[in-house]
Motif scaffolding. Structure first.
Motif, PDB file in Angstrom:
ATOM      1  N   ARG A  67       0.994  -1.194   0.108  1.00  0.00           N
ATOM      2  CA  ARG A  67      -0.025  -0.051  -0.033  1.00  0.00           C
ATOM      3  C   ARG A  67       0.982   1.278  -0.056  1.00  0.00           C
ATOM      4  O   ARG A  67       1.955   1.165   0.553  1.00  0.00           O
ATOM      5  CB  ARG A  67      -0.951  -0.003   1.193  1.00  0.00           C
ATOM      6  CG  ARG A  67      -0.329   0.024   2.595  1.00  0.00           C
ATOM      7  CD  ARG A  67      -1.230  -0.259   3.563  1.00  0.00           C
ATOM      8  NE  ARG A  67      -2.649   0.329   3.398  1.00  0.00           N
ATOM      9  CZ  ARG A  67      -3.730  -0.458   4.030  1.00  0.00           C
ATOM     10  NH1 ARG A  67      -3.711  -1.376   4.648  1.00  0.00           N
ATOM     11  NH2 ARG A  67      -5.026   0.394   3.713  1.00  0.00           N
TER      12      ARG A  67
ATOM     13  N   MET B 199      -7.206   5.956  -1.881  1.00  0.00           N
ATOM     14  CA  MET B 199      -6.522   6.833  -1.082  1.00  0.00           C
ATOM     15  C   MET B 199      -7.509   8.048  -0.668  1.00  0.00           C
ATOM     16  O   MET B 199      -8.043   8.556  -1.585  1.00  0.00           O
ATOM     17  CB  MET B 199      -5.153   7.153  -2.094  1.00  0.00           C
ATOM     18  CG  MET B 199      -4.428   5.849  -2.420  1.00  0.00           C
ATOM     19  SD  MET B 199      -3.267   6.262  -3.616  1.00  0.00           S
ATOM     20  CE  MET B 199      -2.056   6.885  -2.970  1.00  0.00           C
TER      21      MET B 199
ATOM     22  N   ARG C 209      -2.898   2.957   7.132  1.00  0.00           N
ATOM     23  CA  ARG C 209      -4.166   3.594   7.487  1.00  0.00           C
ATOM     24  C   ARG C 209      -4.151   4.618   8.489  1.00  0.00           C
ATOM     25  O   ARG C 209      -4.933   5.395   8.533  1.00  0.00           O
ATOM     26  CB  ARG C 209      -4.664   2.458   8.374  1.00  0.00           C
ATOM     27  CG  ARG C 209      -5.306   1.345   7.448  1.00  0.00           C
ATOM     28  CD  ARG C 209      -6.410   1.679   6.579  1.00  0.00           C
ATOM     29  NE  ARG C 209      -7.442   2.079   7.236  1.00  0.00           N
ATOM     30  CZ  ARG C 209      -8.570   1.561   7.635  1.00  0.00           C
ATOM     31  NH1 ARG C 209      -8.810   0.357   7.404  1.00  0.00           N
ATOM     32  NH2 ARG C 209      -9.718   2.140   8.226  1.00  0.00           N
TER      33      ARG C 209
ATOM     34  N   ARG D 212      -4.916  11.777   6.130  1.00  0.00           N
ATOM     35  CA  ARG D 212      -4.902  10.755   5.183  1.00  0.00           C
ATOM     36  C   ARG D 212      -5.014   9.433   5.604  1.00  0.00           C
ATOM     37  O   ARG D 212      -5.040   9.125   6.815  1.00  0.00           O
ATOM     38  CB  ARG D 212      -3.688  10.925   4.511  1.00  0.00           C
ATOM     39  CG  ARG D 212      -2.971  12.314   3.965  1.00  0.00           C
ATOM     40  CD  ARG D 212      -1.720  11.911   3.185  1.00  0.00           C
ATOM     41  NE  ARG D 212      -0.817  11.679   4.134  1.00  0.00           N
ATOM     42  CZ  ARG D 212       0.035  12.602   5.006  1.00  0.00           C
ATOM     43  NH1 ARG D 212      -0.292  14.054   4.624  1.00  0.00           N
ATOM     44  NH2 ARG D 212       0.945  12.344   5.761  1.00  0.00           N
ATOM     45  N   SER D 213      -5.667   8.619   4.724  1.00  0.00           N
ATOM     46  CA  SER D 213      -5.909   7.144   5.086  1.00  0.00           C
ATOM     47  C   SER D 213      -6.029   6.219   3.754  1.00  0.00           C
ATOM     48  O   SER D 213      -6.048   7.070   2.581  1.00  0.00           O
ATOM     49  CB  SER D 213      -7.199   6.938   6.033  1.00  0.00           C
ATOM     50  OG  SER D 213      -7.202   5.680   6.495  1.00  0.00           O
ATOM     51  N   SER D 214      -6.237   5.326   3.876  1.00  0.00           N
ATOM     52  CA  SER D 214      -6.531   4.283   2.802  1.00  0.00           C
ATOM     53  C   SER D 214      -7.188   3.124   3.057  1.00  0.00           C
ATOM     54  O   SER D 214      -7.236   2.589   4.272  1.00  0.00           O
ATOM     55  CB  SER D 214      -5.047   3.965   2.032  1.00  0.00           C
ATOM     56  OG  SER D 214      -4.231   3.089   2.739  1.00  0.00           O
TER      57      SER D 214
ATOM     58  N   GLU E 106      -6.350   0.183  -4.328  1.00  0.00           N
ATOM     59  CA  GLU E 106      -6.049   0.768  -3.119  1.00  0.00           C
ATOM     60  C   GLU E 106      -6.900   2.148  -3.159  1.00  0.00           C
ATOM     61  O   GLU E 106      -6.633   3.042  -4.005  1.00  0.00           O
ATOM     62  CB  GLU E 106      -4.516   0.952  -2.703  1.00  0.00           C
ATOM     63  CG  GLU E 106      -4.442   2.001  -1.323  1.00  0.00           C
ATOM     64  CD  GLU E 106      -2.992   2.093  -1.063  1.00  0.00           C
ATOM     65  OE1 GLU E 106      -2.561   2.957  -0.262  1.00  0.00           O
ATOM     66  OE2 GLU E 106      -2.165   1.508  -1.963  1.00  0.00           O
TER      67      GLU E 106
ATOM     68  N   LYS F  85      -7.178  -0.997   1.388  1.00  0.00           N
ATOM     69  CA  LYS F  85      -6.946  -1.892   0.302  1.00  0.00           C
ATOM     70  C   LYS F  85      -8.110  -2.869   0.067  1.00  0.00           C
ATOM     71  O   LYS F  85      -9.370  -2.752   0.743  1.00  0.00           O
ATOM     72  CB  LYS F  85      -5.690  -2.688   0.816  1.00  0.00           C
ATOM     73  CG  LYS F  85      -4.398  -2.348   1.014  1.00  0.00           C
ATOM     74  CD  LYS F  85      -4.064  -1.905  -0.367  1.00  0.00           C
ATOM     75  CE  LYS F  85      -3.600  -2.970  -1.159  1.00  0.00           C
ATOM     76  NZ  LYS F  85      -2.663  -2.734  -2.463  1.00  0.00           N
TER      77      LYS F  85
END
Length: 324
Positions: A29, A260, A33, A277-279, A258, A281
């Motif tokens: 990634r 974003m 997270r 920010r976070s993401s 992913e 998967k």
């Protein structure tokens, strides 16, 4: 499945986010997270890579406290050894016959000197001992001034205290389906003019058979709200214009999806913009679900919001969508 993924290479609405197009490894990634970038830089010397102020400001509170404690103990041990080597007979008030006791007396004299407390029972005698004590007191003043500044910097540093749902979900939405995730502000004050951007990062195979990484901005139902006081369910409708159109769970796994996320808002406590920010998967996307309400009954005139359940969902049947 192959035709759906092949359609991505013909899209021209992708962006360049600064990560390039090269596929590094499957299931890796770009954004963790917690919002940090999953990048390790090499090829430079330690001093060119080091960012002492940033590291001290951004490290965990427990690590920061431990670092201060270790520095304090090491500094006192070093100066205690110096006083001991000079000779404890130059420290008035210490019995030089008791070796171990003299060392610990020198250690605690060092702690009094470095903090400029100086109780007065033990005092330095002789030029060398007084010079060492003077140097230690100067180091102590500078070190505690720096530690105080860093502590204030950590305390006053503006940040967006946002919490995300543990999973994103694919949920029924109007006549189709939608990608959703939920976010909330954890503090009592409110964020104003909150904006969000979501980009889907996927692997695409070009006409030459090369696998490239593409970044597709997702159109959201709402990308800006005036106040974030409760929760905000961010919705991307999977319509004809969506890069996720027609994809199944196996497709997003094959493409190494992913999501974003960048959230930005104005915090009136600090009178400046803050961001988070976070993401997600592909294995953090739940198919066929919908979020449950986490609003409770009104108590004492206030709406109860249970943030421990922000990621709670229940199963739901997705709409049948014909892919043309």
């Amino acid at each position: 499945m192959a035709s759906i993924l092949n359609n991505l290479k013909n899209r021209r609405d992708y962006r360049e986010l600064g990560f390039g197009t090269r596929v590094v490894s499957q299931d890796s990634r770009y954004i963790n997270r917690d919002g940090t970038f999953n990048v390790a830089k090499t090829g430079l010397s330690f001093f060119k890579r080091a960012s002492i102020y940033h590291d001290l400001i951004s490290m965990k509170v427990s690590h920061f406290i431990l670092l201060i404690a270790v520095f304090y103990l090491l500094a006192n041990l070093i100066f205690a050894c110096i006083y001991f080597l000079i000779g404890t007979q130059h420290l008035a008030g210490i019995d030089p016959k008791n070796t171990l006791g003299s060392f610990w007396e020198a250690f605690f004299f060092s702690s009094q000197t470095i903090t400029t407390v100086g109780y007065g029972r033990i005092s330095p005698t002789g030029m060398i001992t007084n010079v060492v004590a003077g140097i230690e007191s100067l180091i102590g003043l500078m070190a505690f001034a720096l530690a105080t500044g860093l502590l204030y910097g950590r305390f006053s540093r503006p940040k967006a205290d946002l919490v995300f749902s543990e999973n994103a979900i694919i949920a029924p939405y109007r006549d189709s389906n939608a990608l959703m995730f939920r976010v909330a502000h954890t503090k009592k004050h409110v964020l104003n003019n909150v904006e969000v951007q979501v980009v889907a990062s996927m692997n695409v195979t070009d006409d030459n058979g090369n696998t490239l990484r593409r970044f597709f901005p997702l159109k959201l139902e709402l990308d800006k709200i005036n106040f974030l006081s409760l929760t905000w369910t961010i919705v991307h409708a999977i319509d004809d214009d969506s890069p996720l159109r027609g994809m199944a769970n196996t497709d997003i796994k094959t493409s190494d999806l992913e999501l974003m996320i960048l959230l930005r808002g104005f915090d009136d406590t600090f009178s400046q913009d803050v961001h988070k920010r976070s993401s997600y998967k592909h294995n953090e996307v739940v198919w066929g679900a919908k979020f449950v309400s986490i609003l409770g009954n009104v108590q004492h005139g206030k709406v109860i919001l249970d943030l421990s359940r922000i990621g709670e969902y229940e199963k739901a049947e997705l709409n049948d969508v014909v892919v043309v």
